[in-house]
Design a protein around this motif. Structure first.
Motif, PDB file in Angstrom:
ATOM      1  N   THR A 166      62.829  41.279  31.822  1.00  0.00           N
ATOM      2  CA  THR A 166      61.559  40.626  31.526  1.00  0.00           C
ATOM      3  C   THR A 166      60.416  41.501  32.023  1.00  0.00           C
ATOM      4  N   PHE A 167      59.347  41.498  31.276  1.00  0.00           N
ATOM      5  CA  PHE A 167      58.133  42.214  31.647  1.00  0.00           C
ATOM      6  C   PHE A 167      57.049  41.192  31.956  1.00  0.00           C
ATOM      7  N   SER A 168      56.209  41.486  32.892  1.00  0.00           N
ATOM      8  CA  SER A 168      55.096  40.611  33.232  1.00  0.00           C
ATOM      9  C   SER A 168      53.903  41.457  33.634  1.00  0.00           C
ATOM     10  N   GLY A 169      52.765  40.826  33.625  1.00  0.00           N
ATOM     11  CA  GLY A 169      51.562  41.560  33.991  1.00  0.00           C
ATOM     12  C   GLY A 169      50.446  40.640  34.414  1.00  0.00           C
ATOM     13  N   ASP A 170      49.509  41.201  35.127  1.00  0.00           N
ATOM     14  CA  ASP A 170      48.363  40.455  35.631  1.00  0.00           C
ATOM     15  C   ASP A 170      47.182  41.419  35.658  1.00  0.00           C
ATOM     16  N   LEU A 171      46.247  41.244  34.725  1.00  0.00           N
ATOM     17  CA  LEU A 171      45.069  42.101  34.632  1.00  0.00           C
ATOM     18  C   LEU A 171      43.855  41.306  35.083  1.00  0.00           C
ATOM     19  N   SER A 172      43.051  41.882  35.950  1.00  0.00           N
ATOM     20  CA  SER A 172      41.905  41.137  36.459  1.00  0.00           C
ATOM     21  C   SER A 172      40.716  42.056  36.696  1.00  0.00           C
ATOM     22  N   LEU A 173      39.536  41.466  36.645  1.00  0.00           N
ATOM     23  CA  LEU A 173      38.292  42.169  36.968  1.00  0.00           C
ATOM     24  C   LEU A 173      37.405  41.205  37.735  1.00  0.00           C
ATOM     25  N   ASP A 174      36.990  41.616  38.935  1.00  0.00           N
ATOM     26  CA  ASP A 174      36.101  40.810  39.759  1.00  0.00           C
ATOM     27  C   ASP A 174      34.782  41.538  39.941  1.00  0.00           C
ATOM     28  N   GLY A 175      33.700  40.837  39.660  1.00  0.00           N
ATOM     29  CA  GLY A 175      32.370  41.364  39.926  1.00  0.00           C
ATOM     30  C   GLY A 175      31.748  40.595  41.067  1.00  0.00           C
ATOM     31  N   ARG A 176      31.295  41.315  42.077  1.00  0.00           N
ATOM     32  CA  ARG A 176      30.846  40.668  43.303  1.00  0.00           C
ATOM     33  C   ARG A 176      29.415  41.077  43.626  1.00  0.00           C
ATOM     34  N   CYS A 177      28.630  40.118  44.067  1.00  0.00           N
ATOM     35  CA  CYS A 177      27.253  40.373  44.478  1.00  0.00           C
ATOM     36  C   CYS A 177      27.094  39.961  45.933  1.00  0.00           C
ATOM     37  N   TYR A 178      26.825  40.943  46.814  1.00  0.00           N
ATOM     38  CA  TYR A 178      26.596  40.672  48.237  1.00  0.00           C
ATOM     39  C   TYR A 178      25.099  40.464  48.478  1.00  0.00           C
ATOM     40  N   PHE A 179      24.778  39.476  49.301  1.00  0.00           N
ATOM     41  CA  PHE A 179      23.390  39.162  49.598  1.00  0.00           C
ATOM     42  C   PHE A 179      23.077  39.516  51.043  1.00  0.00           C
ATOM     43  N   ALA A 180      21.936  40.204  51.255  1.00  0.00           N
ATOM     44  CA  ALA A 180      21.479  40.505  52.608  1.00  0.00           C
ATOM     45  C   ALA A 180      20.629  39.347  53.106  1.00  0.00           C
ATOM     46  N   TRP A 226      30.932  40.338  60.188  1.00  0.00           N
ATOM     47  CA  TRP A 226      30.905  40.104  58.737  1.00  0.00           C
ATOM     48  C   TRP A 226      29.802  39.118  58.347  1.00  0.00           C
ATOM     49  N   LYS A 227      28.920  38.762  59.262  1.00  0.00           N
ATOM     50  CA  LYS A 227      27.991  37.666  59.018  1.00  0.00           C
ATOM     51  C   LYS A 227      27.062  37.922  57.836  1.00  0.00           C
ATOM     52  N   ASN A 228      26.821  39.151  57.483  1.00  0.00           N
ATOM     53  CA  ASN A 228      25.951  39.456  56.341  1.00  0.00           C
ATOM     54  C   ASN A 228      26.721  39.636  55.039  1.00  0.00           C
ATOM     55  N   ASN A 229      28.025  39.451  55.075  1.00  0.00           N
ATOM     56  CA  ASN A 229      28.847  39.697  53.880  1.00  0.00           C
ATOM     57  C   ASN A 229      29.009  38.446  53.015  1.00  0.00           C
ATOM     58  N   LYS A 230      27.924  37.761  52.777  1.00  0.00           N
ATOM     59  CA  LYS A 230      27.950  36.597  51.888  1.00  0.00           C
ATOM     60  C   LYS A 230      27.917  37.093  50.453  1.00  0.00           C
ATOM     61  N   PHE A 231      28.693  36.459  49.584  1.00  0.00           N
ATOM     62  CA  PHE A 231      28.732  36.967  48.221  1.00  0.00           C
ATOM     63  C   PHE A 231      29.048  35.866  47.214  1.00  0.00           C
ATOM     64  N   ILE A 232      28.780  36.192  45.954  1.00  0.00           N
ATOM     65  CA  ILE A 232      29.215  35.406  44.803  1.00  0.00           C
ATOM     66  C   ILE A 232      30.103  36.305  43.964  1.00  0.00           C
ATOM     67  N   ASN A 233      31.218  35.758  43.489  1.00  0.00           N
ATOM     68  CA  ASN A 233      32.200  36.549  42.752  1.00  0.00           C
ATOM     69  C   ASN A 233      32.477  35.900  41.389  1.00  0.00           C
ATOM     70  N   ILE A 234      32.443  36.710  40.344  1.00  0.00           N
ATOM     71  CA  ILE A 234      32.820  36.260  39.006  1.00  0.00           C
ATOM     72  C   ILE A 234      34.068  37.038  38.604  1.00  0.00           C
ATOM     73  N   GLY A 235      35.113  36.325  38.192  1.00  0.00           N
ATOM     74  CA  GLY A 235      36.375  36.990  37.873  1.00  0.00           C
ATOM     75  C   GLY A 235      36.933  36.562  36.534  1.00  0.00           C
ATOM     76  N   ILE A 236      37.646  37.476  35.921  1.00  0.00           N
ATOM     77  CA  ILE A 236      38.388  37.186  34.704  1.00  0.00           C
ATOM     78  C   ILE A 236      39.800  37.714  34.890  1.00  0.00           C
ATOM     79  N   ARG A 237      40.788  36.936  34.440  1.00  0.00           N
ATOM     80  CA  ARG A 237      42.186  37.294  34.698  1.00  0.00           C
ATOM     81  C   ARG A 237      43.039  36.952  33.476  1.00  0.00           C
ATOM     82  N   TYR A 238      43.909  37.889  33.129  1.00  0.00           N
ATOM     83  CA  TYR A 238      44.819  37.656  32.009  1.00  0.00           C
ATOM     84  C   TYR A 238      46.236  37.935  32.472  1.00  0.00           C
ATOM     85  N   GLN A 239      47.138  36.962  32.258  1.00  0.00           N
ATOM     86  CA  GLN A 239      48.524  37.086  32.686  1.00  0.00           C
ATOM     87  C   GLN A 239      49.444  37.041  31.473  1.00  0.00           C
ATOM     88  N   PHE A 240      50.472  37.832  31.533  1.00  0.00           N
ATOM     89  CA  PHE A 240      51.452  37.799  30.431  1.00  0.00           C
ATOM     90  C   PHE A 240      52.847  38.034  30.978  1.00  0.00           C
TER      91      PHE A 240
END
Length: 621
Positions: A71-85, A607-621
């Protein structure tokens, strides 16, 4: 070279197994019960996410039309992250230097205004590929984890897992070997007895537990008894995997930045010699004098080579079920996954009252004095010879000196007074140079530890209850060695319950550690540099983690929120997440993290300044 060998070996072994399987009339399948056990002994209970198969990226497909049991499987993903100061400030790690809380209006070394961004963007693409083979008495699996950091900094870990597994004695005995991840303990993505694999902290300090774990070459044997229901497991790894941390960027640990600063300063002093001055303590080290990549190489060279039998790990895990209780006992012999720094000599060389400093200073001061005396005596003898060759001219000198020739004490005093002073600066520089040369970098090593663990899980009413307890035995039983971890205890207790509101699941876990004999830490001369030192006597460290999850529209929409509270150290972490899956294969997510800390002694302060918002897309097969 190691990566190539792993891939080649995995490909050859999988091909051989496939060829052998093609000759069988009935290909069969591997034991589902063992597959579940291999993932996590706590699978029966709820989780923060979907912990269906903890330790793999799932059975994404079953190619029943194939002529081979592959069996073959896969997991493709892309995360875009925005850190706020926050408050027009930001924290950077550049070239190993910690630049903290720079603000608009601050000036850099070139007297130019520091530019503080309003936000920082990052993109993290990742691909995971799986290949599985199954026959009646053996199976194999290969997992590839392809991302920029892994390829660039840890190429051997492109192979996330490579496992060869065989079943014997009617599937009672299972033998495994390969590059593997194993989870011990009944906790739900939080554990205190799980020690074999290290963690990857290069990108996000709190990702999903199994994704954070780094696989390591190991051998594993499991024997399962039917009556009573008991399983005995043994593991051996020939060397030690260590935690992976970022060396640049917002997730670089403060301790690594301080190591870089220390290494840079010591290297600068060694390079500049007399042009440098001794400093008060490593905490005041500034980065000057040498290029950061040179310091980086030195820092990397300080890390011990753990790819040797001296850093082997072994352990035994016994689990079973009695009535409604799943229980377990474990023993682990290995090491901590983060290095401890021994700065004894470095600190002693900066403390003029230390025995080492006094001893070396006396040694080199004596050598300097002998050098001055020798040169002064040589100069005097040269002058005396000149005076004797021209007695008429130097009669006055001779009348002053000749009477001293029969009195060594008076002659020595005369020479020291009239000839030694011009060599005093040279002597001082000699002592400084020698003392600077004795400055040494901290030595790093991974402390040994033996962990004795107990675990249990059961169902009480509508509650799934779980717990773990660990006693960590180190080489510093008395607690008075500042360069070795003290003994400690750790625990975890929690539950989850499905609430009678839609599909809401509430998961609560409390985990903590307590450093034993911590009173000895405060008594130490260099207690602030002790590997276990915590300001304000906060040697008890409790954290509560709460996760609330729900699902809507036939599991297409899944909101959840995770909250962490550091009780003694005052940390607060909030992680909301919403996942939308229009199809079983495709998912879109929106998540974020907010951190707040009570003070500089908080565990997540760096890590107190490492606040962020993350948008992700993921495809599994």
């Amino acid at each position: 070279m190691k990566l190539t060998k792993y891939i080649a070996a995995g490909t050859i072994l999988l091909t051989m197994l496939c060829a052998a399987g093609a000759q069988e009339d009935d290909f069969g399948s591997f034991d589902d019960d063992f597959s579940s056990d291999f993932s996590d002994s706590g699978d029966d209970f709820g989780s923060f996410g979907d912990e269906d198969d903890f330790g793999s990226f799932g059975d994404f497909g079953d190619d029943s039309s194939s002529g081979l049991p592959i069996t073959f499987s896969g997991d493709l993903s892309l995360d875009g992250r925005c850190y706020f100061a926050k408050d027009d400030s930001a924290r950077f790690i550049k070239g190993g230097t910690d630049v903290t809380a720079v603000k608009r209006g601050d000036m850099d070394a070139n007297h130019e205004e520091v530019r503080v961004p309003d936000f920082t963007l990052a993109a993290v693409p990742r691909a995971k590929i799986g290949l599985d083979y199954s026959a009646s008495a053996a199976d194999a699996s290969l997992r590839l984890n392809i991302c920029e950091d892994t390829i660039k900094n840890h190429p051997v870990d492109v192979i996330d897992e490579l496992i060869l597994r065989g079943y014997f004695f009617d599937n009672h005995l299972t033998l495994e070997g390969g590059k593997m991840k194993v989870v011990w303990g009944k906790g739900d993505k939080l554990h205190v007895i799980d020690n074999f694999n290290s963690d990857n902290y290069t990108d996000f300090i709190i990702p999903d537990y199994i994704d954070r774990r780094v696989s390591t070459p190991m051998f594993r044997a499991v024997y399962s008894f039917e009556q009573p229901s008991v399983r005995i497991e043994g593991i051996f790894t020939p060397f030690l995997p260590t935690d992976q941390s970022a060396k640049d960027g917002v997730w670089t640990p403060h301790i690594y930045a301080k190591l870089m600063q220390t290494v840079t300063q010591v290297a600068t002093i060694k390079a500049q010699g007399l042009q440098s001055a001794m400093v008060a303590s490593p905490s005041t080290f500034d980065t000057v004098g040498i290029l950061s990549d040179e310091a980086q190489k030195i820092a990397d060279d300080l890390m011990p080579n753990t790819n040797s039998i001296d850093y082997a790990q072994l352990g035994m895990h016994i689990t079973g079920t009695t009535g409604m209780v799943d229980w377990g006992f474990s023993y682990y012999a290995g090491r901590y996954k983060q290095p401890s720094a021994n700065a004894q000599k470095l600190l002693d060389m900066q403390d003029s009252t230390s025995e080492l400093y006094q001893s070396l200073y006396s040694k080199y001061a004596g050598e300097a004095a002998a050098m001055v005396s020798s040169k002064a005596e040589a100069d005097f003898k040269a002058d005396l010879a000149k005076w004797l060759s021209d007695k008429a001219t130097y009669s006055a000198k001779l009348m002053q000196v000749v009477p001293l020739l029969n009195n060594q004490a008076q002659l020595k005093a005369y020479v020291e007074k009239n000839y030694a002073p011009k060599y005093m600066e040279e002597a001082t520089n000699y002592v400084k140079t020698k003392m600077y040369g004795e400055l040494d970098y901290p030595t790093l090593d991974y402390d040994r530890k033996r962990t004795f663990g107990v675990e249990a899980a059961t169902v009480v009413g509508h509650f799934n209850v779980r717990g773990e307890f660990a006693y960590n035995l180190t080489d510093d039983i008395a607690g008075n060695d500042p360069w070795v971890h003290n003994n400690s205890i750790a625990w975890l207790a929690g539950f989850d319950i499905d609430l009678p509101i839609n599909n809401i699941n509430l998961n609560v876990q409390e985990t903590g550690t307590y450093i034993l004999n911590h009173d000895q830490i405060e008594k130490g001369k260099y207690h602030e540099y002790d590997v276990d030192y915590v300001p304000e006597d906060r040697y008890l460290n409790d954290k509560v983690v709460i996760n609330i999850s729900d699902s809507w529209f036939n599991d297409k929409l899944k909101p959840e929120v995770t909250f962490l509270w550091g009780i003694e150290r005052g940390d607060w972490v909030l992680q909301p997440k919403v996942t939308y899956s229009p199809t079983p294969e495709l998912s879109l997510s929106l998540s974020g993290m907010y951190i707040t800390c009570r003070d500089e002694s908080s565990e997540f302060y760096e890590w107190k300044n490492n606040k962020f918002i993350n948008i992700g897309i993921r495809y599994q097969f």
